[in-house]
Design a protein around this motif. Structure first.
Motif, PDB file in Angstrom:
ATOM      1  N   ILE A   1       0.868  -1.182   0.000  1.00 15.58           N
ATOM      2  CA  ILE A   1       0.000   0.000   0.000  1.00 15.58           C
ATOM      3  C   ILE A   1       0.900   1.226   0.000  1.00 15.58           C
ATOM      4  O   ILE A   1       1.737   1.398   0.888  1.00 15.58           O
ATOM      5  N   GLU A   2       0.741   2.057  -0.996  1.00 18.12           N
ATOM      6  CA  GLU A   2       1.612   3.225  -1.163  1.00 18.12           C
ATOM      7  C   GLU A   2       1.258   4.305  -0.154  1.00 18.12           C
ATOM      8  O   GLU A   2       0.082   4.588   0.097  1.00 18.12           O
ATOM      9  N   TRP A   3       2.286   4.899   0.427  1.00 20.60           N
ATOM     10  CA  TRP A   3       2.083   5.984   1.393  1.00 20.60           C
ATOM     11  C   TRP A   3       1.337   7.141   0.721  1.00 20.60           C
ATOM     12  O   TRP A   3       1.689   7.574  -0.363  1.00 20.60           O
ATOM     13  N   GLY A   4       0.282   7.608   1.363  1.00 25.74           N
ATOM     14  CA  GLY A   4      -0.493   8.716   0.831  1.00 25.74           C
ATOM     15  C   GLY A   4      -1.646   8.290  -0.050  1.00 25.74           C
ATOM     16  O   GLY A   4      -2.476   9.124  -0.426  1.00 25.74           O
ATOM     17  N   SER A   5      -1.722   6.991  -0.401  1.00 31.13           N
ATOM     18  CA  SER A   5      -2.834   6.513  -1.220  1.00 31.13           C
ATOM     19  C   SER A   5      -4.114   6.470  -0.385  1.00 31.13           C
ATOM     20  O   SER A   5      -4.099   6.693   0.826  1.00 31.13           O
ATOM     21  N   GLU A   6      -5.229   6.150  -1.028  1.00 31.00           N
ATOM     22  CA  GLU A   6      -6.546   6.300  -0.395  1.00 31.00           C
ATOM     23  C   GLU A   6      -6.675   5.562   0.931  1.00 31.00           C
ATOM     24  O   GLU A   6      -7.281   6.066   1.878  1.00 31.00           O
TER      25      GLU A   6
ATOM     26  N   ARG B   1      -9.078   9.502  10.059  1.00 30.52           N
ATOM     27  CA  ARG B   1     -10.083   8.586   9.528  1.00 30.52           C
ATOM     28  C   ARG B   1     -10.190   7.283  10.319  1.00 30.52           C
ATOM     29  O   ARG B   1     -10.942   6.389   9.940  1.00 30.52           O
ATOM     30  N   SER B   2      -9.445   7.174  11.402  1.00 34.54           N
ATOM     31  CA  SER B   2      -9.519   5.967  12.223  1.00 34.54           C
ATOM     32  C   SER B   2     -10.944   5.768  12.735  1.00 34.54           C
ATOM     33  O   SER B   2     -11.549   6.683  13.293  1.00 34.54           O
ATOM     34  N   GLY B   3     -11.487   4.578  12.533  1.00 31.07           N
ATOM     35  CA  GLY B   3     -12.857   4.294  12.949  1.00 31.07           C
ATOM     36  C   GLY B   3     -13.895   4.598  11.892  1.00 31.07           C
ATOM     37  O   GLY B   3     -15.058   4.203  12.028  1.00 31.07           O
ATOM     38  N   ASP B   4     -13.510   5.299  10.826  1.00 36.11           N
ATOM     39  CA  ASP B   4     -14.409   5.577   9.703  1.00 36.11           C
ATOM     40  C   ASP B   4     -14.650   4.255   8.963  1.00 36.11           C
ATOM     41  O   ASP B   4     -13.726   3.656   8.416  1.00 36.11           O
ATOM     42  N   ARG B   5     -15.896   3.784   8.938  1.00 31.99           N
ATOM     43  CA  ARG B   5     -16.186   2.462   8.375  1.00 31.99           C
ATOM     44  C   ARG B   5     -15.807   2.366   6.898  1.00 31.99           C
ATOM     45  O   ARG B   5     -15.313   1.331   6.443  1.00 31.99           O
ATOM     46  N   LEU B   6     -16.048   3.435   6.137  1.00 31.03           N
ATOM     47  CA  LEU B   6     -15.703   3.413   4.716  1.00 31.03           C
ATOM     48  C   LEU B   6     -14.196   3.228   4.542  1.00 31.03           C
ATOM     49  O   LEU B   6     -13.744   2.407   3.733  1.00 31.03           O
ATOM     50  N   TYR B   7     -13.439   3.977   5.328  1.00 29.09           N
ATOM     51  CA  TYR B   7     -11.978   3.865   5.251  1.00 29.09           C
ATOM     52  C   TYR B   7     -11.507   2.493   5.731  1.00 29.09           C
ATOM     53  O   TYR B   7     -10.686   1.835   5.073  1.00 29.09           O
ATOM     54  N   GLU B   8     -12.028   2.038   6.867  1.00 32.77           N
ATOM     55  CA  GLU B   8     -11.555   0.779   7.446  1.00 32.77           C
ATOM     56  C   GLU B   8     -11.878  -0.408   6.540  1.00 32.77           C
ATOM     57  O   GLU B   8     -11.055  -1.306   6.356  1.00 32.77           O
ATOM     58  N   HIS B   9     -13.077  -0.431   5.953  1.00 35.79           N
ATOM     59  CA  HIS B   9     -13.425  -1.548   5.070  1.00 35.79           C
ATOM     60  C   HIS B   9     -12.657  -1.468   3.749  1.00 35.79           C
ATOM     61  O   HIS B   9     -12.297  -2.502   3.172  1.00 35.79           O
TER      62      HIS B   9
ATOM     63  N   MET C   1      -2.157  -5.048  17.509  1.00 36.14           N
ATOM     64  CA  MET C   1      -2.710  -5.469  16.214  1.00 36.14           C
ATOM     65  C   MET C   1      -4.225  -5.292  16.205  1.00 36.14           C
ATOM     66  O   MET C   1      -4.900  -5.678  17.164  1.00 36.14           O
ATOM     67  N   LEU C   2      -4.746  -4.710  15.113  1.00 36.91           N
ATOM     68  CA  LEU C   2      -6.181  -4.509  14.972  1.00 36.91           C
ATOM     69  C   LEU C   2      -6.697  -5.248  13.745  1.00 36.91           C
ATOM     70  O   LEU C   2      -6.086  -5.191  12.673  1.00 36.91           O
ATOM     71  N   SER C   3      -7.816  -5.933  13.923  1.00 38.80           N
ATOM     72  CA  SER C   3      -8.488  -6.631  12.829  1.00 38.80           C
ATOM     73  C   SER C   3      -9.955  -6.212  12.829  1.00 38.80           C
ATOM     74  O   SER C   3     -10.433  -5.564  13.766  1.00 38.80           O
ATOM     75  N   ILE C   4     -10.684  -6.569  11.766  1.00 38.09           N
ATOM     76  CA  ILE C   4     -12.110  -6.248  11.660  1.00 38.09           C
ATOM     77  C   ILE C   4     -12.898  -7.549  11.651  1.00 38.09           C
ATOM     78  O   ILE C   4     -12.621  -8.447  10.842  1.00 38.09           O
ATOM     79  N   ASP C   5     -13.878  -7.669  12.567  1.00 35.36           N
ATOM     80  CA  ASP C   5     -14.663  -8.900  12.630  1.00 35.36           C
ATOM     81  C   ASP C   5     -15.764  -8.890  11.570  1.00 35.36           C
ATOM     82  O   ASP C   5     -15.892  -7.949  10.782  1.00 35.36           O
ATOM     83  N   HIS C   6     -16.575  -9.962  11.549  1.00 36.25           N
ATOM     84  CA  HIS C   6     -17.608 -10.114  10.518  1.00 36.25           C
ATOM     85  C   HIS C   6     -18.691  -9.045  10.610  1.00 36.25           C
ATOM     86  O   HIS C   6     -19.396  -8.780   9.639  1.00 36.25           O
ATOM     87  N   GLU C   7     -18.822  -8.415  11.782  1.00 38.26           N
ATOM     88  CA  GLU C   7     -19.829  -7.371  11.961  1.00 38.26           C
ATOM     89  C   GLU C   7     -19.260  -5.983  11.704  1.00 38.26           C
ATOM     90  O   GLU C   7     -19.949  -4.981  11.875  1.00 38.26           O
ATOM     91  N   GLY C   8     -17.999  -5.924  11.304  1.00 36.92           N
ATOM     92  CA  GLY C   8     -17.386  -4.645  10.981  1.00 36.92           C
ATOM     93  C   GLY C   8     -16.783  -3.916  12.158  1.00 36.92           C
ATOM     94  O   GLY C   8     -16.429  -2.739  12.043  1.00 36.92           O
ATOM     95  N   ASN C   9     -16.647  -4.596  13.295  1.00 38.61           N
ATOM     96  CA  ASN C   9     -16.080  -3.962  14.481  1.00 38.61           C
ATOM     97  C   ASN C   9     -14.580  -4.233  14.575  1.00 38.61           C
ATOM     98  O   ASN C   9     -14.112  -5.321  14.228  1.00 38.61           O
TER      99      ASN C   9
END
Length: 251
Positions: A171-176, A185-193, A226-234
């Motif tokens: 993932i390139e630095w500065g990319s979307e 944008r931490s916690g922003d669902r659109l960004y995180e997904h 370490m942070l991951s996203i579960d099946h419910e998006g949390n």
């Protein structure tokens, strides 16, 4: 910094100009480009009283380039805080220094102490200089579940902990969906997904890296969050702290 976009500057009708941009005042924010992992490092500096009748101690600092004399005209000064109850009395101040100085990733950190006595007299210590330089830290994710990995670290014995986000190779630095956007944008669902989808496209094992800056020769204590996203998006998190011992390295 705010700028007036050229398209809006030519628009004669303010209302139509606002509708074209989707903002209320016809002003766009210009987001400055950043260098990878650009930010600040926090250093705790200490002074221990070796004599009586000291009223205060001032910490003075200036930054400079390698192989160049220090320019004390740019000195910043701070009155150090006494740590009451210590004997002999200890005074400290947490200094914030940049990761880059005028674009250079290696630079000199000059400092001194100015001691003021109760009778009004003063004396100044010798000048001290430390080389500030970067160190790369990496974490290899064999599980494939990590979306974010954060380095939790401090100089010395956890004197002032701080966090640095690692970026995954691919993932390139500065990319979307780069971690360069995490601060706002931490916690922003659109960004995180979106980041989750981008990370999943990268072959295993995935290598996460970060750079931190500190004085050469300093010991660093650190661990990983370490942070991951579960099946419910949390967001779910876990720690790797070397079995409770934490990790150590020297810059």
């Amino acid at each position: 910094m705010k700028t007036q976009p050229a398209a809006l500057a030519r628009e004669k009708d303010p209302e139509s100009a606002q509708s074209k941009t989707g903002i209320s005042d016809g002003i766009a924010l210009e987001v400055p480009a950043t260098l990878p992992f650009e930010g600040f490092t926090y250093l705790k500096k200490e002074w221990i009283d070796q004599e009586d009748d000291i009223e205060s101690v001032t910490f003075g600092m200036a930054l400079g380039h390698l192989n160049s004399p220090v320019n004390w005209e740019n000195t910043e000064t701070f009155v150090m805080m006494p740590e009451w109850g210590t004997s002999p009395l200890r005074r400290s101040w947490v200094v914030r220094i940049p990761t880059h100085f005028e674009g250079a990733e290696r630079y000199l950190f000059h400092y001194f102490f100015q001691i003021r006595y109760i009778n009004g007299s003063e004396k100044v210590s010798d000048n001290f200089t430390q080389l500030i330089m970067p160190k790369t830290v990496e974490y290899i994710d064999h599980s494939g579940s990590c979306v974010h990995i954060r380095l939790h670290w401090s100089l010395g014995n956890w004197s002032y902990p701080q966090d640095t986000e690692l970026e995954v190779d691919g993932i390139e630095w500065g990319s979307e969906f780069s971690v360069s956007h995490t601060a706002y944008r931490s916690g922003d669902r659109l960004y995180e997904h979106g980041r989750l989808a981008a990370v999943k496209k990268i072959e295993m094992p995935r290598v996460f890296r970060a750079q931190i800056w500190a004085p050469r020769g300093e010991e660093i204590n650190y661990c990983f969050n370490m942070l991951s996203i579960d099946h419910e998006g949390n967001l779910q998190q876990k720690w790797d702290n070397n079995g409770g011992e934490n990790f150590k390295m020297t810059i």
